[in-house]
Enzyme design. Sequence first.
Site, short mmCIF file in Angstrom:
data_model
loop_
_atom_site.label_atom_id
_atom_site.label_comp_id
_atom_site.label_asym_id
_atom_site.label_seq_id
_atom_site.Cartn_x
_atom_site.Cartn_y
_atom_site.Cartn_z
N THR A 87 -1.93 6.58 -1.58
CA THR A 87 -3.24 6.63 -2.25
C THR A 87 -3.88 5.26 -2.38
O THR A 87 -5.06 5.09 -2.09
CB THR A 87 -3.08 7.24 -3.66
N LYS A 88 -3.10 4.27 -2.83
CA LYS A 88 -3.67 2.99 -3.23
C LYS A 88 -3.23 1.84 -2.32
O LYS A 88 -2.17 1.89 -1.71
CB LYS A 88 -3.24 2.66 -4.66
N ALA A 89 -4.09 0.83 -2.31
CA ALA A 89 -3.74 -0.48 -1.76
C ALA A 89 -3.80 -1.47 -2.91
O ALA A 89 -4.72 -1.42 -3.74
CB ALA A 89 -4.71 -0.89 -0.65
N VAL A 90 -2.81 -2.37 -2.99
CA VAL A 90 -2.72 -3.30 -4.10
C VAL A 90 -2.87 -4.72 -3.59
O VAL A 90 -2.23 -5.12 -2.61
CB VAL A 90 -1.38 -3.14 -4.85
N LYS A 93 -6.06 -2.76 -7.83
CA LYS A 93 -5.72 -1.51 -7.16
C LYS A 93 -7.00 -0.84 -6.69
O LYS A 93 -7.95 -0.70 -7.45
CB LYS A 93 -4.96 -0.58 -8.10
N SER A 145 0.85 -1.19 0.00
CA SER A 145 0.00 0.00 0.00
C SER A 145 0.88 1.24 0.00
O SER A 145 2.05 1.19 0.39
CB SER A 145 -0.93 0.01 1.21
N GLY A 146 0.28 2.35 -0.44
CA GLY A 146 0.99 3.63 -0.46
C GLY A 146 0.09 4.73 0.04
O GLY A 146 -0.92 4.47 0.70
N ASP A 191 8.31 11.93 -9.90
CA ASP A 191 8.94 11.04 -8.93
C ASP A 191 9.46 9.82 -9.69
O ASP A 191 8.78 9.29 -10.56
CB ASP A 191 7.93 10.62 -7.87
#
Length: 265
Positions: free
Chosen positions: A83-86, A99, A80-81, A214
């Site tokens: 914004t998103k969870a994978v 995602k 996860s980051g 980035d």
Amino acid sequence: MQRGPGFRFYVTLYLSLCLIINVLLVIYFLWEQSWWNGAKAKDINISNGVDNPTEWNGDDGKILTCSDINRISNLTFLRSGWTKAVYKGKIGNLWVAIKTVNTNGHDMKECQNKDKSFCYARTANKIIKEELLLNELKHSNIIKVYGSCMPVSIYSPGPPASGVVTMVTELGQPLDMLQILQMTFEQRLLIASGLIDILQHLSHCSIGPLLMKDFRRDQFVLVNGVLKLTDVDDISIGETRCQQSSDCGITNSEGVIVITVNCES
């Protein structure tokens, strides 16, 4: 008045014909209803995505929709980051990446003073934008999008959850430095070539030159040994203009410019 046998014959024949016609009409009506329902079901099946998700392999060009994505099994959390969870899961004969919004991520927590459905929609817009951009950037070194679910209902954590935004893509392996060091020279050369192809594609794509704000290793994955860009959250359209050569400098960890390029604004 006495009627002869001929009259009774014609009456019997008339009634028999009426009965036969009525039976034929009923049969025709039932057949027409059966055909219409079958055609309607076929149309619905086609519009909803793949005909048989259990046999889907991702190569037939059919797009996964909400009903198909709900059939994905063996869901396993990967990472996860902000914004998103994978997650990874299996549909048909293929493992895929799913995602969705990381409800515990930075973007959601930053918006915690507002309505949760509003925060979710704002964060989900990044996934929607990412899907549009990935579809526009189709390339052998860009992760393939298999489908998505963008429900019109407002997000609710449930249970049961509703309004969950998801995107389904190819499943790749994260770039691991130890794994790369163990690769052959040809395999590492293929990765380097893939990176060059990605940068070249972003510079000359149909929507104009793109800038990666980035540049991290976790933005890329390996799919069958091929390097693919999978995270385009921080990509923007247009290149940064420079005013002087120092604007184009590359700095080290201490902020000292180690490489400069002449500004040609």
